[in-house]
Design a protein around this motif. Structure first.
Motif, PDB file in Angstrom:
ATOM      1  N   GLU A 241       0.827  -1.208   0.000  1.00  6.94           N
ATOM      2  CA  GLU A 241       0.000   0.000   0.000  1.00  6.94           C
ATOM      3  C   GLU A 241       0.864   1.262   0.000  1.00  6.94           C
ATOM      4  N   GLY A 245       0.930   4.103  -2.750  1.00  7.44           N
ATOM      5  CA  GLY A 245       0.623   5.482  -2.380  1.00  7.44           C
ATOM      6  C   GLY A 245       1.725   6.428  -2.840  1.00  7.44           C
ATOM      7  N   LEU A 693      -4.909   7.361  -0.668  1.00  6.28           N
ATOM      8  CA  LEU A 693      -3.630   6.655  -0.513  1.00  6.28           C
ATOM      9  C   LEU A 693      -2.474   7.647  -0.445  1.00  6.28           C
ATOM     10  N   TRP A 697      -0.045   8.021   2.859  1.00  7.45           N
ATOM     11  CA  TRP A 697       1.359   7.608   2.818  1.00  7.45           C
ATOM     12  C   TRP A 697       2.346   8.710   2.524  1.00  7.45           C
TER      13      TRP A 697
END
Ligand code: ADP
Ligand code: MG
Length: 707
Positions: A241, A245, A693, A697
C-alpha cells in the motif's frame, strides 16, 4: 507491563487519522515537539511508527535462571528497600524468588514509588539484569505490583513492541499512544480500507487495519524473525500500500507540474552546429540522442522533467550546454546548479569556454564569492544568459527575471525539496506565469525498479556510451603496509609526465580533521619525493585558493594533487592518470566509483590504487573486489544496492524518495513491481482512493500531494 497501558483515558471519539497527535490523551505541547523528531505528527503516524523489536513477555523466568544482559520477566517479593547516598542517590530494593535474590535499583524515584515498593509487596518486573558484585541487579526495571505470586505468574502471553524513540519519549508513552490509536481502528472511518477491491493478490491477505494491529500487537504464535525482517504478511500488506501510495503521489505531482505552462523553445537546434564545432571533439551518438530528447521536451509548452543518467565521464556537461544554449537562443535564462562550489567553478569554466564565443553571457554566482552587482542586476532584469551556481543559489532570494531552464547536476546530492523549490522560481513573462524546464543529471545509475519508484515523476534519458579513446582504469587494492611502494610508483608516474591524485578520506570526520589529514599527507609526499610538485585542496580552504590549486593542476603546474573528497564529483583533469585512495575500505561503492572516475579521462592507461587498512570486513572486501572487477557504473550500482540498501543508494533519504516507513525497495522489489503495474489504473478508475492513498502515505512526509 502489558496491562499498564490500558489505564489511559479514551481519546476523543471524533479523532481522524490525519488529526494532530496532540488529540491523543496525555500528549502535550512538549511531547508533540519531541514526537516531531520521530516523524510522528498525526494520529495516523502513530500507527506507522514500526517497532524495532519485540520483547518476549510470554514467560516468567525464575530468578535462578536470569542471565546478565538478557531482558526477562520475573516475579519477586520485596524484602528490603533503602535509599543509598553514594556517588548518586539511589533506591535499592532487595527482592527474592524463593532462595534466589535479585536487586532492583532506581536512580530516579519519587516518594510514591518508594512507598509502592514496601517490603512484603509482590512485583512482576521486567528488565535486563546485570552483575553488580556477586548479585544480579536490574536498573530501572518496569515494575507492576501484583497481589501474590499466583497473580504474578498469571500473565497473558504477549510480544511487547519496542519502538525507536528519542530522549524524553518513553516506551510506555509510545505504547500508550499506540494503544489509544489502535482502539480507534474499530471505527470504520478512522483507518478505512482504501485499496480498491478490484486489486487482489498475495499482498492483500488482510486489511490495512488488521495489518497495523498485527504489527503493534502480534499474536503470541507469530514468527518473530519474519516479523522483524518485515516479511510477515502484515508488513507486506502495508508495504504494498505504501509503495502504491508513493507511486501515485509522484505521478500526480508530475501531472500537476505538467499542467503548468513552460516557455516553448522552438528554435531548438539552431545553435548546436556552432557549439559542436567549438568543442574540439565530436559528440558521441548517445550525447546527440539525449540532446535530441531534451530539445524535444523543451519545445513543448509544458515543463520538461527529465533525468539524464550517464556514468562518470560520459560527457553530461556538453549535453547541459546544448540545453542551456537553446534556452538562451530563445531569449530565456538557463541556470546550472552544482553540488559544490568547486564544481560550480569548473562548470563555469567549461560553459564559458563553449558558450561565450557564441555571444552568450555566463555568470558565476556562488555563496562565498562577492557578488557582482552588475551580474545580479542583469539576472534580475531577465537578460538572457547562463547562471552557474551551487544549490544555495536557489534557496536564497536570488531573483531570476526570466528563468526558462534549470539544470541540476549530480542530482543524488539534492533533495526533492530542492527540486520542488525550482518550481517556485517561476518566471513571469508578460502576464503569464511560467515554470522553468527541469533537467536533472546524475552519474549514479539506478536499477530500474528503484528508478521507477524514486523518480516516477521524471522522464529518463541514458547516456550509454563513453567518449571514444578512453582506456579502462586498472584498479588494485594494496594494504597500507605497502605504502612505500605506492609512493615510489607516484614518483615513476610523475617522471613520465603523468599527474596524480592522492585522496584522503576519514569516516565521519569533520572537515577540519580531514583537512589536517590531507595537509599531513601532502607534507609526507613532498618530503619523500624529489622534484615532484605537490599541492593541496580541501574543504576548509577559501574558494579562491581551491580554485587556484585546481587550475594549477589542470594547467600541469602541479604533479600531485592531494585532496579530500571535495573532488569526488565532476572534477575533470584528463592528464591525471593515477589515483590513490587512502582508507578506501571506509568508503561506499558509489563514492569510490565517483572518485575513481576522476582518472581514465584521457587516452593514456589509468590506474587506481585502493590503499586500505587491514583487516578488512566482509563488506569492505566485497566492495573493493566489486570495484576491481568492473568499471561499469550500472553494475556497481547493482552491487551497491545489494550491499547497502536503497536508502543509501539514493542518497540516504536526501531524495525523500527513499524514505519509506514500511517498504524496502530491495526486500519488497516484487511489491514495487506490482504497485507500478496497477498505479495507472488506480489513478484512472479510482481517483478518490488514489487521493486517500497519497494522503495516508505521503502527506506528512514528503508533501508530494500538496505541491
Ligand atoms: P560527466 O559530467 O558525465 O562525468 P564531463 O561532462 O565532465 O563528464 O566530461 C568528461 C570529459 O570528457 C570532459 O573533459 C569533456 O570535455 C570530455 N568529453 C565530453 N564529451 C566528449 C566526446 N564526445 N568526445 C571526447 N571528449 C568528450
Ligand atoms: Mg559532471
Amino acid at each position: 507491563m502489558p496491562s499498564s497501558s490500558s489505564t489511559s483515558r479514551a481519546p476523543t471519539a471524533s479523532l481522524t487519522a490525519d488529526a494532530p497527535v496532540r488529540g491523543l490523551s496525555g500528549v502535550g505541547p512538549k511531547l508533540v515537539e519531541r514526537l516531531e523528531g520521530l516523524g510522528i505528527r498525526s494520529v495516523g503516524d502513530v500507527l506507522l511508527h514500526r517497532p524495532i523489536r519485540y520483547e518476549d513477555r510470554s514467560r516468567i523466568t525464575p530468578v535462578a535462571e536470569l542471565l546478565p544482559g538478557q531482558a526477562a520477566l520475573a516475579v519477586v517479593r520485596i524484602e528490603h528497600a533503602e535509599v543509598r547516598m553514594g556517588q548518586r542517590r539511589s533506591l535499592r530494593v532487595s527482592a527474592r524468588d524463593g532462595d534466589d535474590w535479585l536487586a532492583l535499583r532506581f536512580f530516579h524515584f519519587g516518594s510514591q514509588q518508594q512507598a509502592r515498593l514496601a517490603p512484603g509487596t509482590w512485583v512482576r518486573v521486567f528488565g535486563e539484569p546485570r552483575l553488580a558484585g556477586y548479585q544480579l541487579e536490574i536498573v530501572h526495571p518496569e515494575c507492576e505490583v501484583v497481589a501474590d505470586a499466583a497473580e504474578g505468574y498469571a500473565i497473558t502471553p504477549a510480544l511487547l513492541p519496542v519502538y525507536p524513540t528519542v530522549s524524553g519519549v518513553s516506551q510506555s508513552r509510545l505504547r500508550d499512544m499506540v494503544t489509544q490509536t489502535l482502539a480507534l481502528i474499530g471505527r470504520a472511518d478512522f483507518w478505512p480500507e482504501i485499496l480498491p477491491e478490484a486489486l487482489t493478490g498475495p499482498a492483500l491477505s488482510m486489511t490495512a487495519a488488521e495489518a497495523v494491529a498485527r504489527i503493534h500487537q502480534p499474536p503470541p504464535d507469530v514468527d518473530v524473525a519474519a516479523l522483524m525482517a518485515g516479511e510477515d504478511p502484515a508488513y507486506r500488506r502495508l508495504a504494498f500500500e505504501e509503495l502504491l501510495g508513493h507511486q501515485l503521489g509522484l505521478r500526480s505531482r508530475r501531472r500537476q507540474i505538467r499542467s503548468d505552462r513552460a516557455p516553448a523553445m522552438r528554435d531548438a537546434g539552431r545553435g548546436l552546429g556552432p557549439l559542436f564545432e567549438g568543442l574540439g571533439f565530436a559528440p558521441t551518438g548517445a550525447q546527440r540522442r539525449v540532446i535530441g530528447e531534451i530539445l524535444a521536451d523543451m519545445a513543448a509548452e509544458s515543463p520538461m522533467l527529465r533525468l539524464v543518467q550517464g556514468d562518470v565521464g560520459s560527457g553530461k556537461t556538453v549535453v547541459a550546454a546544448a540545453a542551456l544554449l537553446t534556452a538562451v537562443d530563445n531569449g530565456w535564462q538557463g541556470a546550472f546548479m552544482a553540488p559544490t562550489e568547486l564544481l560550480a567553478e569548473q562548470h563555469h569554466g567549461a560553459l564559458s569556454r563553449w558558450l561565450e564565443p557564441l555571444g552568450i553571457a555566463v555568470w558565476l554566482v556562488t555563496g562565498k564569492r562577492k557578488r557582482e552587482a552588475a551580474a545580479l542586476t542583469a539576472i534580475a532584469d531577465g537578460r538572457p544568459g547562463v547562471i552557474v551556481g551551487t544549490h544555495a543559489l536557489f534557496q536564497e532570494s536570488l531573483a531570476f527575471g526570466a528563468l526558462g531552464l534549470a539544470v541540476i547536476d549530480e542530482q543524488h546530492r539534492f533533495g526533492v525539496d530542492q527540486r520542488l523549490a525550482l518550481r517556485n522560481k517561476a518566471a513571469r513573462r508578460g502576464r503569464r506565469a511560467t515554470t522553468a524546464h527541469q533537467l536533472i543529471m546524475t552519474a549514479t545509475p539506478i536499477p530500474r525498479t528503484l528508478a521507477m519508484s524514486a523518480y516516477a515523476d521524471l522522464d529518463t534519458s541514458v547516456i550509454d556510451e563513453l567518449p571514444p579513446g578512453r582506456t579502462p582504469i586498472q584498479t588494485v587494492a594494496i594494504p597500507n603496509t605497502r605504502r612505500d611502494e605506492v609512493v615510489a610508483r607516484i614518483g615513476r608516474a610523475v617522471a613520465e609526465g603523468r599527474q596524480v591524485y592522492w585522496v584522503c578520506t576519514l569516516i565521519e570526520a569533520s572537515e577540519k580533521l580531514e583537512a589536517q589529514a590531507a595537509e599531513a599527507a601532502a607534507e609526507a609526499l613532498a618530503d619523500s619525493l624529489d622534484n615532484v610538485r605537490v599541492s593541496l585542496v580541501h574543504g576548509r580552504m577559501k574558494a579562491t585558493d581551491k580554485a587556484r590549486a585546481m587550475n594549477a593542476f589542470k594547467a600541469g603546474e602541479i604533479d600531485v594533487l592531494v585532496a579530500t573528497t571535495v573532488i569526488e564529483v565532476g572534477v575533470d583533469v584528463p592528464n591525471a592518470s593515477l589515483m590513490i585512495i587512502e582508507n578506501a575500505e571506509r568508503l561506499g561503492l558509489a563514492q569510490l566509483h565517483q572518485l575513481r572516475g576522476r582518472v581514465g579521462r584521457g587516452s593514456v592507461a589509468s590506474h587506481c590504487v585502493l590503499l586500505y587498512q587491514g583487516p578488512l570486513s566482509d563488506t569492505a572486501r566485497a566492495r573493493l573486489s566489486a570495484l576491481r572487477g568492473t568499471s561499469d557504473g550500472f553494475e556497481i550500482a547493482r552491487a551497491d544496492l545489494e550491499l547497502r540498501g536503497p536508502g543509501e543508494v539514493l542518497g540516504t533519504r536526501q531524495t525523500g524518495a527513499a524514505s519509506f516507513r514500511i517498504a524496502d525497495l530491495v526486500r519488497d522489489a516484487d511489491l514495487a513491481e506490482a504497485a507500478l503495474a496497477v498505479a495507472d489504473d488506480v489513478l484512472a478508475y479510482h481517483p478518490r482512493e488514489a487521493e486517500a492513498l497519497i494522503a495516508r502515505w505521503t502527506a506528512s512526509g514528503d508533501d508530494y500531494a500538496r505541491v
